[in-house]
Design an enzyme around this catalytic site. Sequence first.
Site, PDB file in Angstrom:
ATOM      1  N   LYS A  18       1.067  -1.239   0.157  1.00 54.95           N
ATOM      2  CA  LYS A  18       0.145   0.002   0.118  1.00 54.95           C
ATOM      3  C   LYS A  18       0.948   1.247  -0.053  1.00 54.95           C
ATOM      4  O   LYS A  18       2.222   1.076   0.007  1.00 54.95           O
ATOM      5  CB  LYS A  18      -0.841  -0.034   1.402  1.00 54.95           C
ATOM      6  CG  LYS A  18      -1.708  -1.092   1.332  1.00 54.95           C
ATOM      7  CD  LYS A  18      -2.740  -0.787   2.516  1.00 54.95           C
ATOM      8  CE  LYS A  18      -3.401  -2.285   2.603  1.00 54.95           C
ATOM      9  NZ  LYS A  18      -4.447  -1.999   4.045  1.00 54.95           N
ATOM     10  N   HIS A  23       1.583   7.310   2.239  1.00 57.94           N
ATOM     11  CA  HIS A  23       0.864   8.536   2.038  1.00 57.94           C
ATOM     12  C   HIS A  23       1.003   9.494   3.160  1.00 57.94           C
ATOM     13  O   HIS A  23       1.755   9.084   4.048  1.00 57.94           O
ATOM     14  CB  HIS A  23      -0.659   8.368   1.700  1.00 57.94           C
ATOM     15  CG  HIS A  23      -1.104   7.649   2.877  1.00 57.94           C
ATOM     16  ND1 HIS A  23      -1.473   8.288   4.207  1.00 57.94           N
ATOM     17  CD2 HIS A  23      -2.046   6.511   2.922  1.00 57.94           C
ATOM     18  CE1 HIS A  23      -2.019   7.319   4.928  1.00 57.94           C
ATOM     19  NE2 HIS A  23      -2.514   6.220   4.172  1.00 57.94           N
ATOM     20  N   HIS A  63       0.831   8.622   6.808  1.00 60.33           N
ATOM     21  CA  HIS A  63       2.013   7.842   7.425  1.00 60.33           C
ATOM     22  C   HIS A  63       3.033   8.941   7.572  1.00 60.33           C
ATOM     23  O   HIS A  63       3.827   8.755   8.854  1.00 60.33           O
ATOM     24  CB  HIS A  63       2.504   6.960   6.564  1.00 60.33           C
ATOM     25  CG  HIS A  63       1.645   5.648   6.403  1.00 60.33           C
ATOM     26  ND1 HIS A  63       1.240   5.282   5.321  1.00 60.33           N
ATOM     27  CD2 HIS A  63       1.070   4.836   7.464  1.00 60.33           C
ATOM     28  CE1 HIS A  63       0.217   4.062   5.625  1.00 60.33           C
ATOM     29  NE2 HIS A  63       0.672   3.764   6.897  1.00 60.33           N
TER      30      HIS A  63
HETATM   31  N1  ARG Z   1       0.491  -0.508   9.768  1.00 63.51           N
HETATM   32  C1  ARG Z   1      -0.496   0.118  10.612  1.00 63.51           C
HETATM   33  C2  ARG Z   1      -1.330   1.227   9.498  1.00 63.51           C
HETATM   34  O1  ARG Z   1      -0.815   1.465   8.782  1.00 63.51           O
HETATM   35  C3  ARG Z   1       0.116   0.873  11.610  1.00 63.51           C
HETATM   36  C4  ARG Z   1       0.754   0.078  12.416  1.00 63.51           C
HETATM   37  C5  ARG Z   1       0.825   0.856  13.961  1.00 63.51           C
HETATM   38  N2  ARG Z   1       1.640   0.151  14.942  1.00 63.51           N
HETATM   39  C6  ARG Z   1       1.034  -0.882  15.718  1.00 63.51           C
HETATM   40  N3  ARG Z   1       1.920  -1.742  16.340  1.00 63.51           N
HETATM   41  N4  ARG Z   1      -0.085  -1.433  15.536  1.00 63.51           N
HETATM   42  O2  ARG Z   1      -2.551   1.553   9.909  1.00 63.51           O
END
Ligand code: ARG
Length: 569
Positions: free
Chosen positions: A127, A130, A133
């Site tokens: 993905k 963006h 993030h």
């Molecule tokens: N990959 C997830 C997202 O883009 C965020 C992860 C955040 N960290 C965690 N330990 N859940 O939504």
Amino acid sequence: MNQYKEMVAVAIAAHVPEIDMRDISTMIETPPEAHMGDYAFPCFRLAKTMRKSPQLIAEDLSNKITYPDIFEKCMNEGAYVNFFFNRKKLAEEMIDQVLAEKEFFGSSKEGNGKIICIDYSAPNIAKPFHVGHLRSTVIGNALYKIYSHLGYTCIGINHLGDWGTQFGKVIVAYRNWGDAKAIEKEPIQSLLDLYVKFHEEAEDNPVLEDEAREWFTKMEKGDEEALSLWKWFSTETIKELEKIYALLGVKFDYYTGESFYNDKMEPVLRDLADKNLLTESQGATMIDLEAYGMPPCLVQKSDGSTLYATRDITAAIYRKNTYDFFKCLYLTDYSQKLHFAQWFKVIELMGFEWHLDLLHLPFGRVTHEGRRIQTRKGTVVLLDEVLNGAIDRVKEIIEEKNPNLENKLETAVAVGVGAVVFNDLSNNRIKDISFSWETAFSFEGETGPYVQYTHARACSVLRKASEAAIGQSNHLDGQFLTDDISYEVIRQIEQFGDSIVDAKNKNEPSILTRHIIDLAQAFNRFYHDHPVLNAEPKQRNARLALVAAVKETLSTGLSLLGIQAPEKM
Ligand code: ARG
């Protein structure tokens, strides 16, 4: 704590034995207006025990009190005891301190090496990365630096979304419509295209969804074809992500994404079962959280595959066992509040007292032209587009305004990226941001480039002056810095350390962006009003020392926010 606040607390404590010294420190305020002094102690709380009106107590205290000579006077106004700095002494002390401590100015040992895990950035592979993030990345990076400055040992973890059903989807899409060359050339974009294509096709052909689930199950079971595709997608994506991180100047101690926990989840599931926390519903396994007003936390689907929460629970236990953190911070947008509340509760139910040390730090969402940034429909503003756009814009400005600048490219990168990062950090964490190209690229007003430019201006003044005379205390006479305009600059420097502590306590880097904007503005007023290079020798020397102190403070502030401070621009 701020050294001067502490002096005030000590002076008060000598006459107020009934209140603990630490309580007194927390009661000391910074008054909103200059005539109220620089620090103030409110006496309301004493009225009951002392059986006198707070006004009388304040008056009495201000008559009796002895205070160190960094303060010039101490007077009561109403129920407050107000302390006023001796401006000359404060100017000398602050400038000496900044010039001696340099990039360590405002640092402390409060953390005493305690471990802070920071889980930030964490984009999802296949993905796009963006602007949403970006917030996690830059806030996490700033907190990393702020905590480190205060003596904590930080561990930066990129919990990449490199596991989960979306990989099943991309594998199916790749096997149907994929192009290996495109993926090697532009991994993030091509994998996103495949992901979007998958959703378009799946609307008419829902069988694709089943296939995707099957492929992910294959991955979890160790199927070779599935894993080698997954590995390839991840490696290509990480290579491209690292380019973005390099541009942002962001580093991680560990790239332990979700896949890292694949072989660590089973013992956790067993532990959950042993603790009688699991219930089954339609073949799926979950932890019932009804008693806590939350929907159940799903940890295993009916086909045996695990979920985002399963990996978060496992990761937290792994981190506690491996790093024995003091706190573990998670940076995601607030749409994940429930997710974190649920699995934090699971950790608590498992009997781990350290559930209290897990902190979700939610931030606001980024919208673009009024719309939420979404992956599935493909409406995304990609971060590298934003960053490169900003850099190009700065290049144009440099060509126009300062075509002879050395290191044009480096400066354009520092300023372009700085503009985007500062724009992001200057918003209160929880506020939604509407992303617009204009605001992100604005070089005027309360922006990163404004602070960077102020810093560069200070550098340029110092270059022009003769270096030898700057900042040696025996040459510096603070008497020349006691006027209101100069004093405002000194006061901003004096409060710098407090803002860092405040930013850390509230996990809110915008407190620091605000502070350095205020300092830059105070300095520009000073510079506008007070000739520096053409002043009388003694005055020139004092003003130059102040310029040097501002330069150090601004560059330290910017660096704590993860922003570069070019010397010329
Ligand atoms: N990959 C997830 C997202 O883009 C965020 C992860 C955040 N960290 C965690 N330990 N859940 O939504």
